[in-house]
Motif scaffolding. Sequence first.
Motif, PDB file in Angstrom:
ATOM      1  N   GLU A  25     -11.350   6.119   8.160  1.00  6.02           N
ATOM      2  CA  GLU A  25     -10.400   5.438   7.341  1.00  6.02           C
ATOM      3  C   GLU A  25      -8.857   5.823   8.032  1.00  6.02           C
ATOM      4  O   GLU A  25      -7.945   5.134   8.017  1.00  6.02           O
ATOM      5  CB  GLU A  25     -10.258   6.104   5.708  1.00  6.02           C
ATOM      6  N   ARG A  26      -8.659   6.913   8.614  1.00  5.03           N
ATOM      7  CA  ARG A  26      -7.364   7.377   9.071  1.00  5.03           C
ATOM      8  C   ARG A  26      -7.113   6.534  10.387  1.00  5.03           C
ATOM      9  O   ARG A  26      -6.289   6.140  10.684  1.00  5.03           O
ATOM     10  CB  ARG A  26      -7.496   8.891   9.582  1.00  5.03           C
ATOM     11  N   ALA A  27      -8.221   6.518  11.310  1.00  6.66           N
ATOM     12  CA  ALA A  27      -8.239   5.794  12.367  1.00  6.66           C
ATOM     13  C   ALA A  27      -7.820   4.063  12.078  1.00  6.66           C
ATOM     14  O   ALA A  27      -7.103   3.482  12.715  1.00  6.66           O
ATOM     15  CB  ALA A  27      -9.513   5.676  13.145  1.00  6.66           C
ATOM     16  N   ARG A  28      -8.621   3.526  11.173  1.00 11.20           N
ATOM     17  CA  ARG A  28      -8.281   2.201  10.367  1.00 11.20           C
ATOM     18  C   ARG A  28      -6.549   2.317  10.196  1.00 11.20           C
ATOM     19  O   ARG A  28      -6.070   1.315  10.523  1.00 11.20           O
ATOM     20  CB  ARG A  28      -8.739   1.929   9.219  1.00 11.20           C
ATOM     21  N   ALA A  29      -5.871   3.262   9.722  1.00  9.64           N
ATOM     22  CA  ALA A  29      -4.620   3.227   9.312  1.00  9.64           C
ATOM     23  C   ALA A  29      -3.757   3.456  10.527  1.00  9.64           C
ATOM     24  O   ALA A  29      -2.796   2.592  10.669  1.00  9.64           O
ATOM     25  CB  ALA A  29      -4.282   4.493   8.345  1.00  9.64           C
ATOM     26  N   VAL A  30      -4.124   4.219  11.136  1.00 12.09           N
ATOM     27  CA  VAL A  30      -3.569   4.200  12.756  1.00 12.09           C
ATOM     28  C   VAL A  30      -3.364   2.505  13.273  1.00 12.09           C
ATOM     29  O   VAL A  30      -2.329   2.232  13.736  1.00 12.09           O
ATOM     30  CB  VAL A  30      -4.104   5.204  13.608  1.00 12.09           C
ATOM     31  N   PHE A  56      -0.259  -0.124  13.855  1.00 12.40           N
ATOM     32  CA  PHE A  56      -0.246  -1.025  15.304  1.00 12.40           C
ATOM     33  C   PHE A  56      -0.371  -2.297  15.100  1.00 12.40           C
ATOM     34  O   PHE A  56       0.818  -3.023  15.841  1.00 12.40           O
ATOM     35  CB  PHE A  56      -1.590  -0.365  16.055  1.00 12.40           C
ATOM     36  N   ILE A  57      -1.145  -2.801  14.279  1.00 10.55           N
ATOM     37  CA  ILE A  57      -1.165  -4.235  14.137  1.00 10.55           C
ATOM     38  C   ILE A  57       0.300  -4.561  13.511  1.00 10.55           C
ATOM     39  O   ILE A  57       0.575  -5.901  13.912  1.00 10.55           O
ATOM     40  CB  ILE A  57      -2.278  -4.659  13.250  1.00 10.55           C
ATOM     41  N   VAL A  58       0.681  -4.119  12.682  1.00 19.35           N
ATOM     42  CA  VAL A  58       1.868  -4.528  11.763  1.00 19.35           C
ATOM     43  C   VAL A  58       3.032  -4.527  13.208  1.00 19.35           C
ATOM     44  O   VAL A  58       3.846  -5.559  13.105  1.00 19.35           O
ATOM     45  CB  VAL A  58       2.474  -3.796  10.788  1.00 19.35           C
ATOM     46  N   GLU A  59       3.158  -3.503  13.832  1.00 24.22           N
ATOM     47  CA  GLU A  59       4.215  -3.610  14.919  1.00 24.22           C
ATOM     48  C   GLU A  59       4.065  -4.484  15.907  1.00 24.22           C
ATOM     49  O   GLU A  59       5.005  -5.283  16.190  1.00 24.22           O
ATOM     50  CB  GLU A  59       4.043  -2.195  15.734  1.00 24.22           C
ATOM     51  N   GLN A  60       2.779  -4.809  16.519  1.00 20.73           N
ATOM     52  CA  GLN A  60       2.476  -5.900  17.398  1.00 20.73           C
ATOM     53  C   GLN A  60       2.901  -7.095  16.768  1.00 20.73           C
ATOM     54  O   GLN A  60       3.299  -7.851  17.638  1.00 20.73           O
ATOM     55  CB  GLN A  60       1.242  -5.805  17.851  1.00 20.73           C
TER      56      GLN A  60
END
Lengths: 196, 196
Positions: free
Chosen positions: B109-114, B118-122
């Motif tokens: 879940e934490r990895a998903r959040a990371v 990243f997706i939002v930024e990209q």
Amino acid sequence: MSLQHALLGVLEARPMSGYDLVQFFDGSSGWVWEAPQSQIYPTLRRMEQAGLIAGDDEQRGPRLTRTVYSVTDAGLDHLRTWLETPGKPPPTRDPVLLQALHFDMADPERARAVLEQFIVEQDKAAEEAEAHRDRLLLKETPLLRERLSRRDPGEHERIARLKAHVFDGLAAVARTRAQWARDGQRLLTDERPPEA
Amino acid sequence: MSLQHALLGVLEARPMSGYDLVQFFDGSSGWVWEAPQSQIYPTLRRMEQAGLIAGDDEQRGPRLTRTVYSVTDAGLDHLRTWLETPGKPPPTRDPVLLQALHFDMADPERARAVLEQFIVEQDKAAEEAEAHRDRLLLKETPLLRERLSRRDPGEHERIARLKAHVFDGLAAVARTRAQWARDGQRLLTDERPPEA
DNA sequence: CACTACATGTAACTAGTTACATGATTCG
DNA sequence: CGAATCATGTAACTAGTTACATGTAGTG
């Protein structure tokens, strides 16, 4: 400083000497993180002082010693915490894009040649990344095998897929960049009739 | 040191003060090359000493002076030569890929959040790059207009297309990386039935 | 007069690069 | 015995980061 995390990540698979790590990060197999020898040895000593890794001296012949480092519990914690922490995006600083930004000032043929070399590099990088991805999926790489040997077999497939996915990303970006450069070459020399 | 080339490239469009350049490279519009204020002023002075740019002191009020830099002939040569010179590829050193390489050790879940951040930024980066690309194609950006004002109108379309293409590349890479991250999210949580 | 924008710097630090330097062991 | 590989370091440098520091001019 992510070199520390890169080192922890490799050492988690198998304890290694500084020399081994230099081969890994300095050579062609420094896949996701590259670092020169001169950076690795001092970093290892700082990490040992910080308690992230522990060095074990081994005798190799009568006069030659090597220090084999392994990750401590604190090191594992450090790595895991970093792994789960979103990082702020690194500043964009891409030399080839900066060059391309001013290609209107350059000789078109020379600019084409700059892109040509870039394309060759990116295609090569993509092929290597794809090859490595495939080796990971088949669990053929020595380091992955060492990693998996200490994990529940039920997890093996998932782990291999996750590792492989990173190299898939590396390849996808390289392909995208190569295609971008090819489009740029077309733009540089395109003699289009003036529009109506 | 490509900051010099970045500065030359901007100053070629229009002479500017250090302050102007800081706005350009430090703020959100530092598109292709970002640099902090503390790096820009010293670099400008070194470039002036090297004869790449020339500073002209202007009075702004009775006590405030600003130095407006313009590119010299030597600076233009320097830029053009660099532009036409293929560079060796910078070492791969990508924090998010390094994180993803060890996501098997992280809480899914934490990895998903990371990856989510990243997706939002990209995606945001891609949208901004695309918007800027479109403004360039319409020749709407102030700096491009200044550039074009000193060029043959017959070249304007080609120049705008070449500049726009760089932002197209920026956007394409960001989209590719966002898609990679989405695939990664799927891999992290995918509960697949064990294969036969 | 307070606030924002203009304008320019410095200091201390971390990361990364390039080059040099030294010696031991193994293998053919 | 010569070459490749093992093994570990240092020195000097460039680039980039973070934070601090100072004062002016214009606007409401």
